[in-house]
Design an enzyme around this catalytic site. Structure first.
Site, PDB file in Angstrom:
ATOM      1  N   HIS A 181      -6.245  -5.987  -3.416  1.00 35.19           N
ATOM      2  CA  HIS A 181      -7.033  -6.185  -2.195  1.00 35.19           C
ATOM      3  C   HIS A 181      -7.159  -7.656  -1.804  1.00 35.19           C
ATOM      4  CE1 HIS A 181      -8.928  -1.888  -2.107  1.00 35.19           C
ATOM      5  NE2 HIS A 181      -7.662  -1.922  -1.760  1.00 35.19           N
ATOM      6  N   TRP A 195     -10.503  -8.580   3.003  1.00 38.85           N
ATOM      7  CA  TRP A 195     -11.275  -8.948   1.816  1.00 38.85           C
ATOM      8  C   TRP A 195     -11.333 -10.458   1.617  1.00 38.85           C
ATOM      9  CZ3 TRP A 195      -8.035  -4.665   2.047  1.00 38.85           C
ATOM     10  CH2 TRP A 195      -8.588  -3.442   1.717  1.00 38.85           C
ATOM     11  N   ARG A 228       0.829  -1.209   0.000  1.00 36.17           N
ATOM     12  CA  ARG A 228       0.000   0.000   0.000  1.00 36.17           C
ATOM     13  C   ARG A 228       0.867   1.265   0.000  1.00 36.17           C
ATOM     14  NH1 ARG A 228      -4.284   2.978   3.612  1.00 36.17           N
ATOM     15  NH2 ARG A 228      -5.781   3.405   1.966  1.00 36.17           N
ATOM     16  N   HIS A 255       0.413   4.130  -2.773  1.00 35.30           N
ATOM     17  CA  HIS A 255       0.049   5.516  -2.454  1.00 35.30           C
ATOM     18  C   HIS A 255       1.155   6.500  -2.818  1.00 35.30           C
ATOM     19  CE1 HIS A 255      -3.743   5.273   0.269  1.00 35.30           C
ATOM     20  NE2 HIS A 255      -3.804   4.437  -0.749  1.00 35.30           N
TER      21      HIS A 255
END
Ligand code: DDH
Length: 306
Positions: free
Chosen positions: A172, A188, A44, A48
């Site tokens: 995810h 998830w 992540r 980002h």
């Protein structure tokens, strides 16, 4: 300059990177952290750092590692990523020749491979030179509370198409939402430290059973709790699974859905497409010369100016 450091302007060589990658691999397994791996939050971090890119203005992107500074790091969308940066700090100290921008993106590719995913092509040479004119404004990262139009608005800005949006969203399969970071809660898939196409399978498998719920903080998400696994009173409850509204838009939008179906049916295809699109994400906004060296608009020798 130490012997093992790359020449100014040159990317680290494969040989120089080997010990860095080994150090990242050694860092992944952390039984006390989340589901036992730092891999998901490292993925992540890379996403980002790169996903702020805007192709019209050529601003944002992973070069410069601007998230070290409040202007970008303090974007509420980046809440929690200080943990990922802190995990990598000892590696940066051990191998000062690698830029933060390279380390963050490289670490994600190591994590994806270690957690069972594809090998993502990666090129080094990013610098930590922050060009003030290219620092992205806050608000460029996606908002999980929204739908398909928002996804297209955000990802077309970076230069991705519908297929690429779906392939990227397959990340995810890893990790979870944290109430104290994004406000959403849960994972998830059942095994969030193994990279697979399970996320796409579950979107389809429980279609119609995903229940919209409103969390105490007012955010809405979709949950699936297997009643058989939910446990009786006093028993340990199996944690339910979740989807964000943006995840659900991948099956309600017909163009996205075609790709969800393909990736659910064919993990090899998903792995191939994910490797390509994740590599593309990590290169956004990076200008290279014929030798592959990163070219900054301002000519900075060691690229580090903070
Ligand atoms: Fe994501 N993501 N993401 N995501 N993401 C969250 C966690 C993780 C959205 C929202 C959230 C991508 C796309 C989207 C990962 C990778 C990727 C969380 C929870 C939210 C919310 C954060 C928290 O509470 O800790 C939305 C919206 C989108 C979208 O619109 C498409 C993409 C493209 C990637 C990628 O890597 C290519 C990963 C990994 C995590 C798990 C992090 C963790 O700490 O665990």
């Amino acid at each position: 300059m130490p012997q093992d450091a790359p020449a100014p302007g040159a990317a680290p060589t494969a040989e120089q990177l080997e010990p860095v990658k080994a150090a990242v691999r050694a860092l992944l397994h952390q039984p006390e952290y989340d589901d036992g791996s730092t891999g998901p939050v490292l993925v992540r971090l890379a996403w980002h750092s790169a996903g702020t890119y805007c192709k019209e203005t050529n601003t944002g992107g992973s070069n410069g590692a601007g998230m070290r500074y409040e202007k970008e790091g303090g974007d509420p969308a980046n809440a929690g990523l200080q943990h990922a940066r802190a995990f990598l700090e000892p590696i940066k100290s051990q191998f000062p020749f690698i830029s933060y921008a390279d380390l963050w993106t490289l670490a994600a590719t190591v994590a994806v491979a270690e957690l069972g995913g594809p090998s993502v092509p990666w090129q080094g040479g990013r610098t930590d030179y922050v060009d003030d004119a290219k620092v992205p404004p806050r608000g460029r990262l996606p908002d999980g509370a929204q739908g398909a139009d928002h996804l297209r608005f955000i990802f077309y800005r970076m230069g991705f198409d519908d297929q690429e949006i779906v392939a990227l969203s397959g990340a995810h399969n890893l990790g979870r939402c944290h109430g104290d970071r994004s406000g959403f809660e849960g994972k998830w898939v059942n095994n969030p430290t193994r990279f697979s196409n399970q996320y796409f399978k579950l979107l389809l498998k429980f279609e119609g059973e995903w229940k919209k719920t409103t969390l105490a903080n007012g955010l809405q998400q979709f949950v699936y709790v297997d009643e058989d696994l939910a446990g009786g009173e006093g028993e340990e409850k199996e944690e339910g699974l979740m989807m964000l509204p943006t995840d659900m838009s991948l099956i309600s939008d017909p163009k996205f859905r075609t790709w969800v179906e393909k990736y659910a049916a064919d993990q090899d295809l998903f792995f191939r497409d994910f490797a390509n699109v994740f590599a593309k994400l990590l290169e956004l906004g990076i200008k290279r010369d014929a030798q592959g060296h990163v070219v900054n608009d301002e000519n900075v020798e060691d690229g580090y100016r903070s």
